[in-house]
Design an enzyme around this catalytic site. Structure first.
Site, PDB file in Angstrom:
ATOM      1  CE  LYS A   1      51.929  39.736  42.346  1.00 20.41           C
ATOM      2  NZ  LYS A   1      52.124  38.983  43.533  1.00 20.41           N
TER       3      LYS A   1
ATOM      4  CG  ASP B   1      48.488  38.618  42.716  1.00 13.55           C
ATOM      5  OD1 ASP B   1      48.934  38.264  43.803  1.00 13.55           O
ATOM      6  OD2 ASP B   1      47.983  39.547  42.649  1.00 13.55           O
TER       7      ASP B   1
HETATM    8  P1  NDP Z   1      41.552  35.958  42.831  1.00 16.87           P
HETATM    9  O1  NDP Z   1      41.597  36.669  41.616  1.00 16.87           O
HETATM   10  O2  NDP Z   1      41.373  34.460  42.818  1.00 16.87           O
HETATM   11  O3  NDP Z   1      40.551  36.580  43.823  1.00 16.87           O
HETATM   12  C1  NDP Z   1      40.656  37.916  44.299  1.00 16.87           C
HETATM   13  C2  NDP Z   1      39.217  38.146  45.105  1.00 16.87           C
HETATM   14  O4  NDP Z   1      39.261  39.570  45.578  1.00 16.87           O
HETATM   15  C3  NDP Z   1      37.882  38.054  44.331  1.00 16.87           C
HETATM   16  O5  NDP Z   1      37.064  37.976  45.118  1.00 16.87           O
HETATM   17  C4  NDP Z   1      37.953  39.621  43.868  1.00 16.87           C
HETATM   18  O6  NDP Z   1      36.571  39.814  43.495  1.00 16.87           O
HETATM   19  C5  NDP Z   1      38.300  40.316  45.075  1.00 16.87           C
HETATM   20  N1  NDP Z   1      39.004  41.781  44.464  1.00 16.87           N
HETATM   21  C6  NDP Z   1      40.127  41.744  43.711  1.00 16.87           C
HETATM   22  N2  NDP Z   1      40.129  43.150  43.577  1.00 16.87           N
HETATM   23  C7  NDP Z   1      39.232  43.707  44.257  1.00 16.87           C
HETATM   24  C8  NDP Z   1      39.094  45.190  44.654  1.00 16.87           C
HETATM   25  N3  NDP Z   1      39.882  46.115  44.153  1.00 16.87           N
HETATM   26  N4  NDP Z   1      38.090  45.446  45.796  1.00 16.87           N
HETATM   27  C9  NDP Z   1      37.340  44.358  45.951  1.00 16.87           C
HETATM   28  N5  NDP Z   1      37.727  43.194  46.000  1.00 16.87           N
HETATM   29  C10 NDP Z   1      38.634  42.731  44.929  1.00 16.87           C
HETATM   30  O7  NDP Z   1      42.891  36.629  43.574  1.00 16.87           O
HETATM   31  P2  NDP Z   1      43.824  35.783  44.845  1.00 16.87           P
HETATM   32  O8  NDP Z   1      42.798  34.992  45.828  1.00 16.87           O
HETATM   33  O9  NDP Z   1      44.866  34.833  44.012  1.00 16.87           O
HETATM   34  O10 NDP Z   1      44.351  36.870  45.324  1.00 16.87           O
HETATM   35  C11 NDP Z   1      43.950  37.615  46.696  1.00 16.87           C
HETATM   36  C12 NDP Z   1      44.863  38.577  47.450  1.00 16.87           C
HETATM   37  O11 NDP Z   1      45.835  37.552  47.761  1.00 16.87           O
HETATM   38  C13 NDP Z   1      45.747  39.530  46.456  1.00 16.87           C
HETATM   39  O12 NDP Z   1      45.975  40.414  47.103  1.00 16.87           O
HETATM   40  C14 NDP Z   1      47.079  38.757  46.295  1.00 16.87           C
HETATM   41  O13 NDP Z   1      47.879  39.627  45.897  1.00 16.87           O
HETATM   42  C15 NDP Z   1      47.185  37.951  47.361  1.00 16.87           C
HETATM   43  N6  NDP Z   1      48.064  36.754  47.230  1.00 16.87           N
HETATM   44  C16 NDP Z   1      47.812  35.797  46.330  1.00 16.87           C
HETATM   45  C17 NDP Z   1      48.546  34.521  46.375  1.00 16.87           C
HETATM   46  C18 NDP Z   1      48.280  33.406  45.232  1.00 16.87           C
HETATM   47  O14 NDP Z   1      49.067  32.620  45.313  1.00 16.87           O
HETATM   48  N7  NDP Z   1      47.248  33.614  44.582  1.00 16.87           N
HETATM   49  C19 NDP Z   1      49.630  34.583  47.111  1.00 16.87           C
HETATM   50  C20 NDP Z   1      49.896  35.461  48.200  1.00 16.87           C
HETATM   51  C21 NDP Z   1      49.048  36.603  47.974  1.00 16.87           C
HETATM   52  P3  NDP Z   1      35.930  40.034  41.914  1.00 16.87           P
HETATM   53  O15 NDP Z   1      35.737  38.485  41.627  1.00 16.87           O
HETATM   54  O16 NDP Z   1      34.785  40.714  41.704  1.00 16.87           O
HETATM   55  O17 NDP Z   1      37.216  40.495  41.166  1.00 16.87           O
HETATM   56  O1  2IT Z   2      51.674  37.470  46.132  1.00 16.41           O
HETATM   57  C1  2IT Z   2      52.131  36.294  46.114  1.00 16.41           C
HETATM   58  O2  2IT Z   2      53.114  35.900  46.668  1.00 16.41           O
HETATM   59  C2  2IT Z   2      51.915  35.547  44.899  1.00 16.41           C
HETATM   60  N1  2IT Z   2      50.998  35.836  44.059  1.00 16.41           N
HETATM   61  C3  2IT Z   2      52.402  34.108  44.499  1.00 16.41           C
HETATM   62  C4  2IT Z   2      53.540  34.239  43.690  1.00 16.41           C
HETATM   63  C5  2IT Z   2      54.292  32.789  43.390  1.00 16.41           C
HETATM   64  O3  2IT Z   2      55.442  33.127  42.618  1.00 16.41           O
HETATM   65  O4  2IT Z   2      53.744  31.812  43.658  1.00 16.41           O
END
Ligand code: NDP
Ligand code: 2IT
Length: 444
Positions: A124, A164
């Site tokens: 990460k 992420d």
């Molecule tokens: P994005 O940046 O696309 O979206 C994040 C969302 O969560 C936004 O709505 C953001 O609000 C909100 N957010 C972020 N930080 C906070 C906080 N501290 N408190 C409240 N709301 C918050 O990220 P993703 O959708 O990609 O990621 C969301 C989650 O999913 C994370 O935990 C990530 O690790 C996990 N994840 C992502 C993967 C991926 O492929 N993208 C894969 C597996 C897990 P704002 O716009 O106001 O910042």
């Molecule tokens: O938390 C996760 O699994 C991710 N943000 C995606 C990682 C990846 O390599 O696609």
């Protein structure tokens, strides 16, 4: 050293890293029984070796903002474990990013990637740079400066970053362009790339879709599905958006979503047109979720999370520790029957205990959100064979991976009364594969 001693050592060696300790403690408390069956593991000091990252890169990133000021951020890459494949995991750009958060995420990623059935190690990285409020030109200059340091530590067979929080298609594009310029090579170095330059169909959808495929497997064990179920979603970014899309497609109703400022509650449900509005608002205009409430005349609650609302299923898709004990109790009191984590570690240990004591379906992120990195793995495969699979092909593979993760959880997590402890199942299954690979490769 037993698990408790390993944890105490970590806490002493790496103080002030609470998220890292939290993630390690959760895993160690569930694998101890399995671990004790293998005295050869203890002799090889396997747990400690598995808990401490292989290496940590930390660097300063300087970039110029639109006013000509030189700004400083920190950049990181944690290469946690590559026993079963090249280091693999996302990059997070958010003001809260620090070593503790990235170490917890890299540790979790190692087990998650092991569960996917694909050959990927865990990593990460990221920065305390926040794209929020920055122009696209500023984001580009930051990505270029960040990659100027990162590029020497990564490679298609060494370490393959992805997105992420705060890192989506736009950022991956800028990072990719910089890597290509620096190495003079067009290689499969990042995943989540645009379709025109090596990306995979279904990668943007994969985490959200995968979570719902996993949820459907869980619901199947109770003889039910999503039809007519009310879902509470948090977040409104990549994971939340495609979670909502799949829930709508399968006949469920999503009544909430959120961002870091607050949440909206729409009792009529977020339909396709409203989801299109959210996607445009968040991905194009980069606005706030409050604007949804203004557009559709529904409730908006500033500074709060949606867990006080009534729903059958909770799908946390924002960030770590967003469901605490009180939230969990409230969800149970309101009759929630399943919690499936799109985010990484969104439930505190106390919240997990509440869910498990109530014997509801509870899937930890490392199982339920593994669809994202799984399709990243499939993107790497397509890059290697220089072919692109169709949407249907990738979606089918994603479904079958999520099903196999569910099966692994049931196999290793079913307790004597028949309750499936998905946390134990995911941790033991993920651990065993990495442990065996490490044993086979010697104490390096
Ligand atoms: P994005 O940046 O696309 O979206 C994040 C969302 O969560 C936004 O709505 C953001 O609000 C909100 N957010 C972020 N930080 C906070 C906080 N501290 N408190 C409240 N709301 C918050 O990220 P993703 O959708 O990609 O990621 C969301 C989650 O999913 C994370 O935990 C990530 O690790 C996990 N994840 C992502 C993967 C991926 O492929 N993208 C894969 C597996 C897990 P704002 O716009 O106001 O910042
Ligand atoms: O938390 C996760 O699994 C991710 N943000 C995606 C990682 C990846 O390599 O696609």
């Amino acid at each position: 050293m037993n698990a408790q001693q390993v944890l105490e050592n970590l806490q002493r060696r790496f103080p002030n890293e609470p998220e890292y300790h939290q993630a390690v403690e959760e895993v160690l408390s569930t694998i101890e029984e399995e671990y004790n069956k293998h005295p050869e593991f203890e002799k090889a000091n396997l747990i400690e070796r598995l808990c401490i990252p292989d290496r940590v890169y930390q660097f300063r990133v300087n970039w110029m903002d639109d006013k000509g000021n030189i700004r400083t951020n920190m950049g990181y890459r944690i290469q946690h474990n590559n026993a079963i494949g090249p280091y693999k995991g996302g990059l997070r750009f958010h003001s809260s990013v620090n070593l503790s958060i990235l170490k917890f995420l890299a540790f979790e990623q190692t087990f998650k990637n092991s569960l996917t059935t694909l050959p990927m190690g865990g990593a990460k990285g990221g920065s305390d740079f926040s794209p929020r409020g920055k122009s696209s030109a500023e984001v580009m200059r930051f990505c270029q400066a960040f990659m100027l340091e990162l590029w020497r530590h990564i490679g298609p067979d060494r370490d393959v970053p992805a997105g992420d929080i705060g890192v989506g298609g736009r950022e991956i594009g800028y990072l990719y362009g910089t890597y290509k310029k620096l190495t003079h090579e067009f290689s499969g170095i990042l995943t989540g790339k645009g379709l025109e330059y090596g990306g995979s169909l279904i990668r943007p959808e994969a985490t959200g879709y995968g979570n719902i495929y996993f949820l459907m497997e869980m619901l199947k064990t109770k003889g039910t599905d999503l039809k007519g179920k009310t879902c509470l979603v948090s977040g409104s970014g990549n994971v939340a958006q495609y979670t909502i899309e799949k829930v709508i497609e399968l006949g469920g109703k999503v009544v909430t979503c959120s961002d870091s400022d607050g949440y909206i509650y729409d009792p009529d449900g977020i339909d396709r047109a409203k989801l299109d509005y959210i996607m445009e608002l968040k991905n194009l205009y980069r606005g706030r979720i409050r604007e949804y409430a203004e557009q559709y005349g529904c409730k908006y609650v500033e500074g709060a999370r949606p867990w006080g609302e009534k729903g059958d299923i909770a799908l946390p898709s924002a960030t770590q520790n967003e469901i605490n004990e009180a939230d969990a109790k409230q969800l149970i009191a309101n009759g929630v029957m399943a919690v499936s984590e799109g985010a990484n570690m969104p439930s505190t240990p106390e919240a997990i205990q509440v869910f498990q004591q109530a014997k509801i379906l509870y899937a930890p992120g490392k199982a339920a959100n593994a669809g994202g990195v799984s399709v990243s793995g499939l993107e790497m495969t397509q890059n290697s064979i220089r072919l692109s699979w169709t949407m249907a092909e990738v979606d089918e593979k994603l479904k079958s991976i999520m099903k196999s993760i569910h099966e692994a959880c049931v196999k290793y997590g079913t307790e004597s009364d028949g309750y499936v402890n998905y946390v134990r199942g995911a941790n033991v299954a993920g651990f065993m594969k990495v442990a065996k690979a490490m044993m086979a490769q010697g104490t390096i």
